[in-house]
Design an enzyme around this catalytic site. Structure first.
Site, mmCIF file in Angstrom:
data_model
loop_
_atom_site.group_PDB
_atom_site.id
_atom_site.type_symbol
_atom_site.label_atom_id
_atom_site.label_comp_id
_atom_site.label_asym_id
_atom_site.label_seq_id
_atom_site.Cartn_x
_atom_site.Cartn_y
_atom_site.Cartn_z
ATOM 1 N N GLU A 84 0.837 -1.195 0.000
ATOM 2 C CA GLU A 84 0.000 0.000 0.000
ATOM 3 C C GLU A 84 0.877 1.251 0.000
ATOM 4 O OE1 GLU A 84 -2.862 -0.064 3.165
ATOM 5 O OE2 GLU A 84 -3.752 -1.953 2.530
ATOM 6 N N HIS A 130 -8.314 1.016 1.766
ATOM 7 C CA HIS A 130 -8.085 0.966 3.221
ATOM 8 C C HIS A 130 -9.028 1.926 3.954
ATOM 9 C CE1 HIS A 130 -4.804 -0.435 6.196
ATOM 10 N NE2 HIS A 130 -5.919 -0.214 6.844
#
Length: 531
Positions: free
Chosen positions: A263, A281
């Site tokens: 990420e 997220h």
């Protein structure tokens, strides 16, 4: 001087104001979270660091954090903090595990609905002016089996919500007791059984060596054909390449992911596949959750810096504000006992055995253990504290054991510390009197009653006449005032000890004079950190 806190990520103004209202100086500089060099340049000024996910606390940052006592993450995940480096530095690492539990659980449920009814793809199709009603055939959740991997705080909420949706819930969690599973009204199963039975699988475990790729290619092959998989926990729990292959082969009917192994995720094997729902997220991304964790982190840090209360710590036992009030003198005593025995022990320590009696046995023993070990280790590592001491002890192979027992003597409670080396065992006991002051009550099995002073002198000798006179005269002749004088002996004519509380530590020449008398086996000056 008031403690000083740096907020290096975005935090609500209400949370920042909490620090100010509690009398803590706070600098709100969210731009530092993305500038590691600038953060390293200023971190040495602060006692506390409040962060979200942008700030990365690396060993380099910690090397410059000369005053830092606590790092608190507004949220659950602390992957952006080097916890081993923080522990060695003696810095407490906290998170806020309860502020966004409901939000994250709700997101998992929402993702389950989305993948069951193909809502994102149906929405995109309709926005494009199509009317593909027959294309998006979904499935109901009612009467389906939900497999929950990890039935802790968030997983437990998911179980509760799923039962409300009339789903059958099976849970795999090594720490879930049969009694707790029954109370939650879920069926506790092993992982292989969950994989074989579940129509939907949702993950709610932290990322560790044990949970890494818990849904591996091998385990994905064990799942029921047509299963749908939801991951709103941590990236890396699922082998994404293997899952992509299973989706393409039709074995897995759909997936919904909020977290990814890398990420920010700008590319991923799951992207672009049909019936795969992806969000960036967002598990904790609600107004309520962001405010809750921000307020919680401000309160936790303030409580620790002002009262010593430790809440939601990941590298130290938690101590509530109420416990801190009661345990303060006992933590101080434990540290003094460890420090006393550490100053007397020159050879390597193999084991530390700690006995808690009576009232002491009812307290937070993990915290008291940390204080004992810190006191012992302080003699060789002066900067050690309750966070770093257990780490150092473990690195040195020191075994720590604890025993607790009901009240067994004249004191309401006491602590006895024994260290074991290749040459000997050495022990000391102490208690806290009603005035809140720690006392040494036993050394080498000999009963005494000695107040703890900053400067002390410990001697051992045979029980013969003249010891008191020799000590008093030698101190007096050399201008050292005795504030308190305690004696003890094993039996008449047997082994005896003396513990002197002095206004100042005598010079080496004075100690040599005592040794030259031939009356003492040991003459040892001791120093204690007494306010």
């Amino acid at each position: 001087m008031a403690p000083k806190v740096l907020v290096s990520d975005k935090l609500s103004e209400t949370a920042v104001q909490i620090f100010r209202d509690r009398g803590i100086e706070v600098d709100f500089r969210p731009e530092l979270g993305k500038d590691k060099d600038a953060l390293a340049a200023v971190i040495g000024e602060y006692d506390g660091l409040a962060i979200r996910s942008a700030t990365r606390v690396t060993p380099t940052i910690l090397e410059n954090a000369h005053k830092l006592k606590v790092i608190a993450r507004a949220g659950i995940g602390t992957d952006n903090i080097d916890k081993d480096a923080a522990s060695k530095k003696g810095v407490i690492v906290m998170n806020t595990p309860f502020g966004n539990m409901i939000t994250t659980a709700e997101h998992a449920i929402a993702m389950m609905f989305a993948v069951a009814r193909q809502i994102p793809e149906a929405s995109a199709s309709t926005h494009a002016g199509k009317w593909e009603k027959s294309k998006f055939m979904g499935v109901e959740l009612t009467n389906k089996t939900l497999g929950v991997i990890g039935a802790g705080n968030i997983g437990g909420i998911v179980c509760d919500r799923a039962r409300g949706l009339k789903m059958k819930v099976v849970a795999y969690d090594p720490f879930l007791s049969a009694e707790k599973a029954e109370k939650m009204q879920v069926e506790k199963v092993e992982l292989d059984e969950l994989l074989a039975r579940a129509d939907f699988i949702t993950l709610h475990v932290p990322f560790t060596e044990q949970t890494k790729n818990i849904l591996s290619r091998e385990n994905l092959a064990k799942t029921k054909k047509g299963v749908r998989i939801i991951n709103c926990a941590r990236g890396g729990l699922v082998d994404e390449e293997a899952l992509a292959d299973a989706l393409k082969a039709g074995h897995v009917a759909g997936a919904a992911f909020d977290v990814f192994s890398q990420e920010p995720a700008t590319e991923n094997p799951l992207f672009g596949l049909p019936n795969v729902v992806c969000t960036p997220h967002l598990g904790a991304a609600t107004t309520e959750a962001q405010e809750n964790v921000a307020l919680q982190v401000a309160e936790q840090m303030s409580n620790y810096l002002l009262t010593g209360a430790v809440e939601n710590a990941l590298n130290m036992p938690s101590v509530t504000a109420e416990e801190a009030k009661i345990m303060g003198p006992w933590i101080s005593l434990s540290g003094h006992l460890g420090n006393f025995i550490g100053q007397l022990t020159d050879e390597p320590i193999k084991a530390i055995n700690i006995l808690y009696d009576g009232a002491a046995s009812q307290m937070n023993l993990e915290a008291l253990n940390c204080a004992v070990v810190a006191g012992i280790m302080k003699t060789v590592t002066p900067d050690v504290n309750m966070v770093s001491a257990p780490v150092i002890a473990k690195e040195r192979g020191v075994k720590i054991s604890t025993t607790s027992q009901d009240k067994s003597g004249v004191f309401d409670g006491y602590v006895k510390v024994t260290v074991v080396t290749d040459k000997r065992e050495r022990s000391i006991g102490g208690t806290v009197f009603s005035d809140g002051k720690p006392r040494f009550i036993q050394i080498k099995g000999i009963n005494i009653d000695a107040e703890v002073g900053r400067h002390m002198l410990y001697t051992t000798n045979d029980d013969i006449p003249g010891i008191i006179g020799t000590l008093g005269q030698t101190m007096g002749e050399n201008g050292v005032n005795i504030a308190n004088f305690t004696l003890g002996r094993s039996a008449a004519g047997g082994e005896a000890i003396a513990l002197l509380y002095l206004d100042a530590q005598p010079e080496e020449a004075v100690l040599q004079k005592l040794k030259a008398t031939g009356m003492f086996q040991q003459v040892k000056p001791l120093e204690f950190d007494v306010a």
